[in-house]
Write a protein that holds these residues in place. Structure first.
Motif, PDB file in Angstrom:
ATOM      1  N   TYR A 135      42.267  34.229 -24.194  1.00 41.26           N
ATOM      2  CA  TYR A 135      42.033  35.209 -25.397  1.00 41.26           C
ATOM      3  C   TYR A 135      41.051  34.618 -26.195  1.00 41.26           C
ATOM      4  O   TYR A 135      40.187  35.245 -26.846  1.00 41.26           O
ATOM      5  N   ILE A 136      41.118  33.274 -26.630  1.00 43.25           N
ATOM      6  CA  ILE A 136      40.011  32.644 -27.619  1.00 43.25           C
ATOM      7  C   ILE A 136      38.810  32.853 -27.110  1.00 43.25           C
ATOM      8  O   ILE A 136      37.807  33.194 -27.574  1.00 43.25           O
ATOM      9  N   GLN A 137      38.579  32.707 -25.570  1.00 43.21           N
ATOM     10  CA  GLN A 137      37.262  32.612 -24.955  1.00 43.21           C
ATOM     11  C   GLN A 137      36.807  34.205 -25.136  1.00 43.21           C
ATOM     12  O   GLN A 137      35.612  34.479 -25.394  1.00 43.21           O
ATOM     13  N   LEU A 138      37.733  34.989 -24.862  1.00 48.51           N
ATOM     14  CA  LEU A 138      37.301  36.426 -24.882  1.00 48.51           C
ATOM     15  C   LEU A 138      36.866  36.889 -26.102  1.00 48.51           C
ATOM     16  O   LEU A 138      35.765  37.608 -26.297  1.00 48.51           O
ATOM     17  N   PHE A 139      37.455  36.368 -27.413  1.00 46.89           N
ATOM     18  CA  PHE A 139      37.058  36.724 -28.787  1.00 46.89           C
ATOM     19  C   PHE A 139      35.675  35.958 -29.029  1.00 46.89           C
ATOM     20  O   PHE A 139      35.073  36.579 -29.900  1.00 46.89           O
ATOM     21  N   HIS A 140      35.443  35.094 -28.326  1.00 43.96           N
ATOM     22  CA  HIS A 140      34.174  34.621 -28.623  1.00 43.96           C
ATOM     23  C   HIS A 140      32.911  34.808 -27.599  1.00 43.96           C
ATOM     24  O   HIS A 140      31.795  34.388 -27.918  1.00 43.96           O
ATOM     25  N   ASN A 141      33.308  35.918 -26.848  1.00 46.08           N
ATOM     26  CA  ASN A 141      32.332  36.396 -25.934  1.00 46.08           C
ATOM     27  C   ASN A 141      31.666  37.396 -26.657  1.00 46.08           C
ATOM     28  O   ASN A 141      31.976  38.686 -26.449  1.00 46.08           O
ATOM     29  N   GLN A 142      30.438  37.327 -27.094  1.00 43.92           N
ATOM     30  CA  GLN A 142      29.690  38.192 -27.772  1.00 43.92           C
ATOM     31  C   GLN A 142      29.148  39.229 -26.821  1.00 43.92           C
ATOM     32  O   GLN A 142      29.141  40.454 -27.278  1.00 43.92           O
ATOM     33  N   GLU A 143      29.085  39.019 -25.488  1.00 45.94           N
ATOM     34  CA  GLU A 143      28.351  39.899 -24.702  1.00 45.94           C
ATOM     35  C   GLU A 143      29.537  41.095 -24.284  1.00 45.94           C
ATOM     36  O   GLU A 143      29.261  42.332 -24.450  1.00 45.94           O
ATOM     37  N   ILE A 144      30.820  41.057 -24.540  1.00 47.35           N
ATOM     38  CA  ILE A 144      31.804  42.047 -24.258  1.00 47.35           C
ATOM     39  C   ILE A 144      31.749  42.812 -25.708  1.00 47.35           C
ATOM     40  O   ILE A 144      32.079  43.942 -25.500  1.00 47.35           O
ATOM     41  N   TRP A 145      31.711  42.042 -26.750  1.00 49.23           N
ATOM     42  CA  TRP A 145      31.787  42.848 -27.928  1.00 49.23           C
ATOM     43  C   TRP A 145      30.527  44.041 -28.170  1.00 49.23           C
ATOM     44  O   TRP A 145      30.625  45.014 -28.448  1.00 49.23           O
ATOM     45  N   ASN A 146      29.116  43.404 -27.757  1.00 47.22           N
ATOM     46  CA  ASN A 146      28.192  44.302 -27.367  1.00 47.22           C
ATOM     47  C   ASN A 146      28.386  45.472 -26.470  1.00 47.22           C
ATOM     48  O   ASN A 146      28.187  46.686 -26.909  1.00 47.22           O
ATOM     49  N   ALA A 147      29.086  45.171 -25.409  1.00 47.24           N
ATOM     50  CA  ALA A 147      29.501  46.096 -24.282  1.00 47.24           C
ATOM     51  C   ALA A 147      30.186  47.191 -24.976  1.00 47.24           C
ATOM     52  O   ALA A 147      30.201  48.483 -24.631  1.00 47.24           O
ATOM     53  N   LEU A 148      31.190  46.612 -25.724  1.00 49.27           N
ATOM     54  CA  LEU A 148      32.347  47.684 -26.062  1.00 49.27           C
ATOM     55  C   LEU A 148      31.532  48.587 -27.215  1.00 49.27           C
ATOM     56  O   LEU A 148      31.746  49.494 -27.226  1.00 49.27           O
ATOM     57  N   GLN A 149      30.711  47.974 -27.715  1.00 53.12           N
ATOM     58  CA  GLN A 149      29.934  48.696 -28.919  1.00 53.12           C
ATOM     59  C   GLN A 149      29.324  49.854 -28.225  1.00 53.12           C
ATOM     60  O   GLN A 149      29.182  51.272 -28.689  1.00 53.12           O
ATOM     61  N   LYS A 150      28.413  49.615 -27.172  1.00 53.69           N
ATOM     62  CA  LYS A 150      27.881  50.543 -26.395  1.00 53.69           C
ATOM     63  C   LYS A 150      28.701  51.569 -25.737  1.00 53.69           C
ATOM     64  O   LYS A 150      28.305  52.854 -25.801  1.00 53.69           O
ATOM     65  N   SER A 151      29.516  51.151 -25.328  1.00 56.00           N
ATOM     66  CA  SER A 151      30.776  52.119 -24.658  1.00 56.00           C
ATOM     67  C   SER A 151      31.290  53.175 -25.651  1.00 56.00           C
ATOM     68  O   SER A 151      31.249  54.317 -25.372  1.00 56.00           O
ATOM     69  N   LEU A 152      31.464  52.530 -26.914  1.00 55.91           N
ATOM     70  CA  LEU A 152      32.043  53.562 -27.985  1.00 55.91           C
ATOM     71  C   LEU A 152      30.851  54.590 -28.247  1.00 55.91           C
ATOM     72  O   LEU A 152      31.344  55.638 -28.507  1.00 55.91           O
ATOM     73  N   LEU A 153      29.694  53.821 -28.446  1.00 50.55           N
ATOM     74  CA  LEU A 153      28.802  54.935 -28.830  1.00 50.55           C
ATOM     75  C   LEU A 153      28.510  55.908 -28.005  1.00 50.55           C
ATOM     76  O   LEU A 153      28.467  57.302 -28.501  1.00 50.55           O
ATOM     77  N   ILE A 154      28.530  55.557 -26.720  1.00 50.25           N
ATOM     78  CA  ILE A 154      28.222  56.881 -25.643  1.00 50.25           C
ATOM     79  C   ILE A 154      29.546  57.482 -25.467  1.00 50.25           C
ATOM     80  O   ILE A 154      29.112  58.689 -25.563  1.00 50.25           O
ATOM     81  N   GLY A 155      30.776  56.783 -25.522  1.00 47.30           N
ATOM     82  CA  GLY A 155      31.893  57.900 -25.490  1.00 47.30           C
ATOM     83  C   GLY A 155      31.890  58.750 -26.639  1.00 47.30           C
ATOM     84  O   GLY A 155      32.200  59.896 -26.387  1.00 47.30           O
ATOM     85  N   ILE A 156      31.733  58.334 -27.724  1.00 44.58           N
ATOM     86  CA  ILE A 156      31.656  59.412 -29.222  1.00 44.58           C
ATOM     87  C   ILE A 156      30.970  60.395 -28.991  1.00 44.58           C
ATOM     88  O   ILE A 156      30.911  61.465 -28.930  1.00 44.58           O
TER      89      ILE A 156
END
Lengths: 255, 382, 293
Positions: free
Chosen positions: A46-67
């Protein structure tokens, strides 16, 4: 006097449905990489996950497209539902076929055809092409959900509104749309989940740098960092459960 | 005639709700037997136990002297006409009627013959290839009956078969049902909540209330000599009076004191002692109503009272009057020979004479508290 | 006249947005597949000019029939298993109390709101040589220590069933919920045993649900791409993988188009079967009404 077969089938199928998710959840706390055995409890994935900047960027893009795709699909889908409900011409038969078919066509065919289309027209693949693809497969879902609600809608209410002095546009704005809002929102939620979840179509039409969350998950899976994905899955699962729980609550609280 | 279908001490509960309480009923071969009672009285459960869809908690069902209680539905020589008809929507009329024979793997020619015979009997030959959704209520009903009868059951169970039809059709189907019964001679066990249906078609009736058997007998016995207050109130209308026996006369008659009323003479259908509390029932059509005091009869077993008319309802075939006597409001039903030509019609507010023969009333036990609600319902107009 | 013209205008105005969108981004691209299949491929990955039958002929490459055949049998077997599980389950959900029915439906739907990739990935973890399924089967002595559960057709079949089973359960449940269970009692009453009643009365009456369940599983399963990609390996490849390979590995779009066209035709088969069956159904009663003389 009832057979026990349906009952046991149901139990077995539910175990079948949940076993993988359960194992995933347990493994997200497991020191071991592949979870064949329990090597001790850990938060490190979980700690690795939260430090994974790529995932946060991807999530941001997904949300943008999704909305964006959801809003577009809600507008187009709602209008389509009105047209389908209001008119019954040859045009609407064709219209209905066009609305319906994208939902039954396998994703790979849709991804493939859109890719060809963009390539043929020389359009660069980007977030915009993903947006277009997502709107295309979401319209039908919004349209059918709204159409379902329109069929239950009592149109004499609109006549009543106009009888009471509302003009056509006011009647639609003040009476019809508020009453249809649950259907439009439900269709939008469905579209949003489909957009956020989509991998195959997105995979075909995504340009360099346009990495959505499913695309990111996929590349992580290939690179073999399963444990971080476990952790991500658990978080997504929890979010899903919370949304389902509250939407269920919302539905029950309605009369 | 020997007992043919017997329910022996049948009890059944659903959870904490006791729907059948030690019910014993005997049905004779070839008759139409009705299970009559208000909704929730357990009559349908009894039918379903007979068909094999429910198992009794205790007690047993005998058919022809053999116990059938443990048999599954498809092993019983009993067929059902369901309330909703339960026609198979994916099959035609012809296929619906042939269903049982096909399951029994009868030869094709025999199936063809029989189905045609039964189609003819229910006059549906022209509709043989229709689907149930294309039929009217009465037609569905007839198909359901034919589908059950073609299997030559020992008993045909009919679960409120007319409930879904409108009044006129119901009356016609009742006659048809009676005709079909005469043709096939199979025992019919008929469940209904409609006393008119039961009275008009049955050889015997069992009246059920809250899971208990109230009375079993011929329709006339049940109407003329109800054993309980419930039966008296459920079958037809009646006036109830609460009284105390104050005198027994010639062993055949008792005199009752009724609070807020006059003392009345009543025939002793059951032995009573002075001081016994009784519940007196007098049917509305047994009471006469007149402006003038009637002449004395020879035996003088007549009860004569004066009262004031509070309501008059003209119903065509008869007229209903409600007459106030003390704290009682008495219902009277009178047939007119010529209503419009009556010289002195009885009107609202008139003071009138009421009288009935002591032999036309009967003493019952006080009704139970749970019947109270049912008995206080306004009496039906039809 | 004027009024109807205005009505027509209104209809076009409200229809046009979605119609245009779908025509441009769905209809034309789909037709495009069939067009590009007849175009030559350039070495640099672009689509060449002129027309050629070459791509279509190359489909007879012995590699393809095997993969097309595997795609079809995996889909058929997967659909059959889904129906076999979904029929009793749909029946059960329709028969329990409304309260339990809601819970069960939720239990069926919720896992499928999680990410598709993650669900497939979960099976990869389960079937992994060090994964729990292998360990359990080993402990039960059901498999050899060197048996590989992943990367074969069996793994693909398992995950296809897992992924598409809810799409079979829901329509069958919806049909079973509308089924009048007194028909079941009527069949028992007329001498049918439970099994006969199930076959002769229940199944024909949930036909609509069975058909849509079949299509809902069959069509997406046929187009499976990511499932065989993750758990299939070379021995579990389906048409979808080949299409993706032609696009992403060889950059041969005409070839990918030809494969997509084949996939489209295979999908048309069950849909046409259903459509003609429905047509026949509609005409039969009309012919027979009036009955025999």
């Amino acid at each position: 006097m009832r057979s026990k077969i349906p009952f046991y089938t149901t139990i077995c199928v539910l175990i079948f449905f949940y076993l993988p998710l359960l194992v995933l959840a347990v493994n997200s706390f497991n020191e071991s990489m592949y979870g064949g055995s329990w090597k001790g409890f850990t938060w490190k994935w979980y700690i690795q996950l939260f430090h994974n900047q790529e995932i946060w960027n991807a999530l941001q893009k997904s949300l943008l497209i999704g909305i964006a795709a959801t809003l577009m699909a809600m507008i187009l889908g709602t209008m389509a539902a009105f047209a389908l409900h209001r008119y019954s011409s040859k045009l609407q038969f064709f219209h209905y076929t066009l609305i319906y078919t994208p939902m039954v066509v396998p994703e790979i065919l849709m991804g493939m055809s859109l890719l060809l289309f963009f390539v043929a027209l020389g359009i660069d693949l980007s977030l915009v092409t993903i947006f277009i693809a997502h709107v295309t497969f979401c319209i039908g879902y919004v349209a059918l959900v709204v159409l379902g609600q329109l069929q239950e809608f009592d149109f004499s209410i609109l006549e009543a509104a106009m009888d009471l002095g509302a003009d056509w546009w006011t009647a639609i704005r003040k009476v019809l749309l508020p009453l249809l809002a649950p259907g439009i929102i439900a269709g939008g939620l469905l579209a949003f989940t489909l957009s956020i979840d989509d991998f195959v179509v997105t995979f075909f039409v995504a340009g360099p740098g346009a990495t959505t969350l499913p695309l990111r998950i996929y590349s992580m899976m290939r690179k073999g960092a399963p444990t971080v994905i476990n952790a991500l899955s658990v978080i997504l699962l929890i979010i899903t459960f919370i949304i389902v729980f509250f939407s269920q609550r919302l539905r029950q609280s309605k009369p | 005639m020997a007992d043919f279908l017997e329910f022996v001490n049948v009890s059944k509960s659903f959870g904490s709700l006791k729907v059948l309480d030690n019910v014993s009923i005997t049905v004779q071969r070839g008759e139409i037997f009705s299970l009559l009672g208000p909704s929730g009285c357990g009559k349908t459960t009894l039918l379903r136990i007979c068909a094999g869809f429910e198992q009794p908690d205790s007690g047993k069902v005998l058919l022809n002297g053999k116990e059938i209680t443990p048999l599954p539905p498809h092993r019983r020589q009993v067929n059902t006409v369901f309330q909703s008809y339960a026609l198979f929507p994916h099959l035609t009329v012809w296929e619906n009627i042939a269903f049982g024979l096909r399951i029994a793997k009868k030869p094709k020619a025999e199936i063809q013959d029989k189905v045609e015979k039964y189609l003819d009997m229910i006059q549906m030959t022209d509709h043989a290839q229709k689907k149930p959704s294309q039929l009217s209520g009465g037609q569905k009903q007839r198909v359901a009956i034919a589908r059950a009868l073609i299997n030559a059951p020992q008993v045909l169970l009919l679960d409120e078969p007319l409930a879904a039809l409108d009044l006129k059709l119901r009356q016609r189907m009742l006659v048809e049902l009676d005709e079909i019964h005469d043709k096939v001679g199979i025992t019919f066990l008929f469940v209904t909540h409609d006393q008119n249906e039961a009275m008009s078609i049955s050889d015997h009736i069992a009246i059920l209330n809250a899971g208990r058997l109230e009375q079993m007998g011929k329709p006339a016995e049940i109407y003329e000599a109800p054993r309980t207050s419930f039966v008296a109130a459920f079958i037809g209308d009646t006036n109830f009076f609460d009284g105390v026996v104050i005198e027994t006369k010639e062993t055949e008659y008792s005199r009752l004191h009724i609070d807020g009323f006059v003392d009345v003479l009543v025939y002793n259908d059951k032995p009573k002692k002075v001081g016994d509390f009784v519940h007196l029932s007098v049917r509305p059509e047994k009471i006469s109503i007149a402006h003038d005091e009637p002449a004395k009869t020879e035996k003088n077993h007549r009860n004569l009272i004066r009262g004031k008319v509070e309501d008059v309802i003209y119903l065509g075939a008869n007229t209903k009057y409600w007459v106030r006597v003390g704290e009682y409001k008495i219902a009277i039903s009178k047939q007119h020979k010529r209503f419009l030509l009556d010289e002195k019609p009885i009107l609202w507010g008139d003071t009138v004479w009421l009288f009935w023969e002591a032999d036309d009333s009967y003493m019952l036990d006080r009704y139970r508290a749970e019947d109270e609600q049912l008995l206080s319902l306004p009496s039906s107009v039809d | 006249m004027k009024l109807s013209a205005r009505k027509k205008l209104n209809e076009w105005l409200i229809t046009l947005p979605s119609l245009t969108w779908l025509a441009i981004f769905f209809l034309i691209p789909t037709i495009g597949i069939f067009v590009i299949a007849f175009k030559p491929a350039n070495i640099d990955g672009s689509v060449g000019s002129g027309w050629t039958w070459h791509t279509i002929f190359s489909m007879s490459d012995p590699n393809y029939p095997a993969i097309i055949w595997r795609t079809i049998w995996l889909t058929c077997v997967g659909t059959a298993i889904c129906l076999l599980l979904a029929i009793p389950m749909g029946y059960y959900i329709a028969r329990v109390s409304p309260r339990w029915r809601n819970y069960l439906l939720m239990l069926v739907i919720v896992p499928f709101w999680t990410n598709f990739l993650i669900r497939i990935f979960a099976w990869k973890v389960l079937l992994h040589p060090e994964g729990i399924v292998k360990q359990i089967l080993l402990a039960l002595n059901l498999v050899e220590p060197n048996t590989i559960l992943l990367y074969n057709s069996g793994a693909v079949l398992l995950v296809i069933v897992y992924s598409y089973l809810p799409f079979a359960i829901l329509p069958i449940f919806a049909a079973a919920e509308k089924f009048d269970f007194s028909l079941f009692e009527a069949a028992l009453d007329l001498g049918a045993n439970r099994f006969q009643a199930f076959i002769k009365v229940f199944l024909p009456n949930i036909k609509v649900g069975l058909i849509s369940a079949t299509l809902m599983v069959f069509i997406p399963a046929l187009g499976s791409y990511i499932i065989p990609e993750i758990v299939g390996g070379p021995d579990g490849e389906m048409i979808g993988n080949k299409i993706a390979q032609r696009v992403f590995v060889d950059r041969n779009l005409p070839h990918a188009s030809a494969l997509s066209a084949i996939l489209t035709f295979v999908i048309m088969i069950p849909m046409l079967v259903v459509l003609t069956a429905q047509k026949r159904e509609e005409t039969i009663p009309q012919k027979k009404v009036g009955g025999r003389p």
